[in-house]
Each structure stands twice: as structure tokens, then as C-alpha cells.
Design a protein around this motif. Structure first.
Motif, PDB file in Angstrom:
ATOM      1  N   GLU A 171      19.424  42.612  51.241  1.00  0.00           N
ATOM      2  CA  GLU A 171      18.227  41.799  51.303  1.00  0.00           C
ATOM      3  C   GLU A 171      17.324  42.067  50.097  1.00  0.00           C
ATOM      4  N   VAL A 172      17.089  43.271  49.639  1.00  0.00           N
ATOM      5  CA  VAL A 172      16.258  43.536  48.690  1.00  0.00           C
ATOM      6  C   VAL A 172      16.853  43.132  47.340  1.00  0.00           C
ATOM      7  N   ARG A 173      18.343  43.292  47.342  1.00  0.00           N
ATOM      8  CA  ARG A 173      18.966  42.582  46.004  1.00  0.00           C
ATOM      9  C   ARG A 173      18.883  40.987  45.876  1.00  0.00           C
ATOM     10  N   ARG A 174      19.100  40.428  46.949  1.00  0.00           N
ATOM     11  CA  ARG A 174      18.900  39.186  47.077  1.00  0.00           C
ATOM     12  C   ARG A 174      17.355  38.624  46.668  1.00  0.00           C
ATOM     13  N   LEU A 175      16.458  39.281  47.001  1.00  0.00           N
ATOM     14  CA  LEU A 175      15.100  38.965  46.462  1.00  0.00           C
ATOM     15  C   LEU A 175      15.006  39.203  45.274  1.00  0.00           C
ATOM     16  N   LEU A 176      15.484  40.445  44.574  1.00  0.00           N
ATOM     17  CA  LEU A 176      15.386  40.750  43.262  1.00  0.00           C
ATOM     18  C   LEU A 176      16.252  39.429  42.393  1.00  0.00           C
ATOM     19  N   ALA A 177      17.231  39.041  42.630  1.00  0.00           N
ATOM     20  CA  ALA A 177      18.041  37.946  42.011  1.00  0.00           C
ATOM     21  C   ALA A 177      17.069  36.861  41.978  1.00  0.00           C
ATOM     22  N   GLU A 178      16.348  36.487  43.444  1.00  0.00           N
ATOM     23  CA  GLU A 178      15.320  35.308  43.048  1.00  0.00           C
ATOM     24  C   GLU A 178      14.364  35.606  42.229  1.00  0.00           C
ATOM     25  N   GLN A 179      13.798  36.625  42.017  1.00  0.00           N
ATOM     26  CA  GLN A 179      12.805  36.897  41.148  1.00  0.00           C
ATOM     27  C   GLN A 179      13.412  36.828  39.662  1.00  0.00           C
ATOM     28  N   VAL A 180      14.432  37.373  39.299  1.00  0.00           N
ATOM     29  CA  VAL A 180      15.138  37.258  38.103  1.00  0.00           C
ATOM     30  C   VAL A 180      15.461  35.730  37.814  1.00  0.00           C
ATOM     31  N   TRP A 181      15.743  34.770  38.601  1.00  0.00           N
ATOM     32  CA  TRP A 181      16.224  33.605  38.190  1.00  0.00           C
ATOM     33  C   TRP A 181      14.882  32.832  38.241  1.00  0.00           C
ATOM     34  N   LEU A 182      13.874  33.037  39.056  1.00  0.00           N
ATOM     35  CA  LEU A 182      12.623  32.276  39.023  1.00  0.00           C
ATOM     36  C   LEU A 182      12.059  32.429  37.621  1.00  0.00           C
ATOM     37  N   VAL A 183      12.071  33.681  36.730  1.00  0.00           N
ATOM     38  CA  VAL A 183      11.626  33.835  35.438  1.00  0.00           C
ATOM     39  C   VAL A 183      12.298  33.026  34.514  1.00  0.00           C
ATOM     40  N   THR A 184      13.741  33.498  34.747  1.00  0.00           N
ATOM     41  CA  THR A 184      14.857  32.679  33.883  1.00  0.00           C
ATOM     42  C   THR A 184      14.720  31.219  33.522  1.00  0.00           C
ATOM     43  N   LEU A 185      14.586  30.434  34.957  1.00  0.00           N
ATOM     44  CA  LEU A 185      14.358  29.293  35.253  1.00  0.00           C
ATOM     45  C   LEU A 185      13.097  28.591  34.767  1.00  0.00           C
ATOM     46  N   PHE A 186      12.171  29.262  34.784  1.00  0.00           N
ATOM     47  CA  PHE A 186      10.715  28.605  34.519  1.00  0.00           C
ATOM     48  C   PHE A 186      10.078  29.176  33.198  1.00  0.00           C
ATOM     49  N   TRP A 187      10.565  30.290  32.429  1.00  0.00           N
ATOM     50  CA  TRP A 187       9.914  30.817  31.524  1.00  0.00           C
ATOM     51  C   TRP A 187       9.632  29.556  30.362  1.00  0.00           C
ATOM     52  N   LEU A 188      10.710  29.034  29.953  1.00  0.00           N
ATOM     53  CA  LEU A 188      10.110  27.693  29.073  1.00  0.00           C
ATOM     54  C   LEU A 188       8.913  26.806  29.574  1.00  0.00           C
ATOM     55  N   ASN A 189       9.000  26.321  30.991  1.00  0.00           N
ATOM     56  CA  ASN A 189       7.918  25.526  31.371  1.00  0.00           C
ATOM     57  C   ASN A 189       6.626  26.308  31.360  1.00  0.00           C
ATOM     58  N   TYR A 190       6.665  27.854  31.470  1.00  0.00           N
ATOM     59  CA  TYR A 190       5.524  28.558  31.403  1.00  0.00           C
ATOM     60  C   TYR A 190       4.847  28.523  30.057  1.00  0.00           C
ATOM     61  N   LEU A 191       5.919  28.709  29.059  1.00  0.00           N
ATOM     62  CA  LEU A 191       5.184  28.663  27.589  1.00  0.00           C
ATOM     63  C   LEU A 191       4.682  27.250  27.228  1.00  0.00           C
ATOM     64  N   GLU A 192       5.154  26.166  27.581  1.00  0.00           N
ATOM     65  CA  GLU A 192       4.747  24.862  27.316  1.00  0.00           C
ATOM     66  C   GLU A 192       3.429  24.437  28.018  1.00  0.00           C
ATOM     67  N   VAL A 193       3.408  24.609  29.200  1.00  0.00           N
ATOM     68  CA  VAL A 193       2.308  24.338  30.135  1.00  0.00           C
ATOM     69  C   VAL A 193       1.036  25.381  29.618  1.00  0.00           C
ATOM     70  N   GLY A 194       1.165  26.324  29.130  1.00  0.00           N
ATOM     71  CA  GLY A 194       0.322  27.284  28.766  1.00  0.00           C
ATOM     72  C   GLY A 194      -0.143  26.971  27.258  1.00  0.00           C
ATOM     73  N   GLY A 195       0.213  25.986  26.785  1.00  0.00           N
ATOM     74  CA  GLY A 195       0.014  25.534  25.347  1.00  0.00           C
ATOM     75  C   GLY A 195       0.527  26.482  24.178  1.00  0.00           C
ATOM     76  N   GLU A 196       1.635  27.256  24.480  1.00  0.00           N
ATOM     77  CA  GLU A 196       2.282  28.264  23.811  1.00  0.00           C
ATOM     78  C   GLU A 196       3.362  27.624  22.744  1.00  0.00           C
ATOM     79  N   GLN A 197       3.131  27.945  21.656  1.00  0.00           N
ATOM     80  CA  GLN A 197       4.500  27.333  20.860  1.00  0.00           C
ATOM     81  C   GLN A 197       5.688  27.949  21.346  1.00  0.00           C
ATOM     82  N   VAL A 198       6.783  27.297  21.347  1.00  0.00           N
ATOM     83  CA  VAL A 198       8.167  27.941  21.669  1.00  0.00           C
ATOM     84  C   VAL A 198       8.683  28.096  20.446  1.00  0.00           C
ATOM     85  N   THR A 199       9.117  29.624  20.463  1.00  0.00           N
ATOM     86  CA  THR A 199       9.504  30.183  19.189  1.00  0.00           C
ATOM     87  C   THR A 199      10.918  31.227  19.690  1.00  0.00           C
TER      88      THR A 199
END
Length: 211
Positions: free
Chosen positions: A145-173
């Protein structure tokens, strides 16, 4: 490159620049210098083009992920962090889909089904990578159960990191994309074995994902 492939490449470029709502099939045909009828021979409408682009995304992403694992070794620190950066650059290539993700999948049930299947597959890949890391001694043993929750955390950051940068007004480099690996390391840090911490430190010194 076939006409079908050219349609997809042109659509990706126009969607990235203008968004999907502002671009019609006539705009795509005009940008290519072909007739609308020629385009309709390959795709019935704009929605079918977007679905085909998403299918391409899934195929390309899976192929690049498997290539990294083949080169770096599945479940290793190098493969994990290099995969993260690969996905961010991949997301930038298809950034219109990232920007409009919710609206696109909610407005087209067929696309929604494709996305859900891809999402589940990718999440399962992350979970499998963590399981391999545990077997290889990179991560400490943990409950399923812990491993599956950890997988979700990793995938969340991986999936939405680009969105976070753009929404925050940060240049994508390269630097801002790679900074996401620092967050990934923070998420994994409590679960790293002693040997893994040393491997991560060496990985950071060499900077294999910072090319």
C-alpha cells in the motif's frame, strides 16, 4: 513523411501555438498547402486528429521510457531521474495537451478512454519501477500500500511539473525542468537505502540528466 504524419505534425505545431479551440481543420490544411478534402481523407474531424496525436504520445513516451531502462537499467537512480527529464521534454513537445488536459478528455469520451488507459499503464510502470528498485536494494522494503501511494506521488510530480512551471509564470528551460528531479529525490529520500544514497550522490556529481 506521409501526408497523415504531416497533418499530425502541423496540428501539433498549431495547437501548441494557438490552442485547439482556435485551430480548425481548414487552418491545418491551409498551413500544409493541401485541400480540406485531402485532410478529411485521413481524418474525419479535429477530434480524430487530437486522438491520433494522443496515441502517438503514448507510443513515443513508452518507447523512450523502455530505451532509457534498457540503457540505464530498470529501477536504478539513473533511469528514474533521466526518465523524469525525458517526460518533461516530451510534455513540452505536446504542451497543448498538457495545458488543455481536463477540457480535452472531458469533452471527448473516446479520448477520455484512451487517456485513462494510458494513465493506468504509466502509473503501473512507475509502481513496477519502484518494486524493482526495492528488489535491487535501491529502496528500502515497504508495504504494498505504501509503495502504491509512493508511485502516485512520483507520477503526480512527473505528470504535472510542466503545468506547475507554466501556471507559476516560470520560463520552461532545461534548468527548470531538471529542478523537478530535486523534488523527486525529496519524495524518495526517506525510502532510500544507504547504498542508494551514495548512488544518488554520485549521480548528481556526474549529472547524467543535465545534458
Amino acid at each position: 513523411m506521409t501526408t497523415r504524419e504531416r497533418i499530425l505534425e502541423t496540428a501539433i505545431e498549431l495547437f501548441n501555438d494557438q490552442g485547439t479551440k482556435a485551430v480548425t481543420t481548414n487552418h491545418i490544411a491551409a498551413a500544409m498547402g493541401i485541400s480540406p478534402g485531402n485532410l478529411y481523407y485521413h481524418f474525419r474531424n479535429k477530434e480524430s486528429i487530437i486522438r491520433a496525436i494522443f496515441e502517438q504520445m503514448h507510443e513515443v513516451g513508452t518507447r523512450e521510457y523502455l530505451a532509457i531502462n534498457a540503457e540505464r537499467g530498470p529501477g536504478t537512480a539513473e533511469s528514474m531521474f533521466e526518465t523524469f527529464v525525458m517526460i518533461q521534454r516530451f510534455n513540452w513537445r505536446y504542451r497543448f495537451f498538457k495545458r488543455e488536459l481536463t477540457a480535452l478528455v472531458m469533452s471527448d469520451p473516446q479520448l477520455g478512454e484512451l487517456f485513462l488507459a494510458s494513465h493506468r499503464t504509466n502509473l503501473a510502470m512507475v509502481d513496477a519501477a519502484l518494486e524493482r528498485s526495492i528488489h535491487q536494494g535501491f529502496l528500502k522494503p515497504m508495504e504494498e500500500e505504501v509503495r502504491r501511494l509512493l508511485a502516485e506521488q512520483v507520477w503526480l510530480v512527473t505528470l504535472f511539473w510542466l503545468n506547475y512551471l507554466e501556471v507559476g509564470g516560470e520560463q520552461v528551460t532545461d534548468a527548470s525542468l531538471i529542478r523537478g528531479t530535486d523534488h523527486l529525490q525529496l519524495i524518495l529520500e526517506p525510502y532510500l537505502s544507504d547504498a542508494a544514497r551514495m548512488a544518488v550522490q554520485e549521480n548528481n556529481k556526474r549529472g547524467p540528466t543535465r545534458h
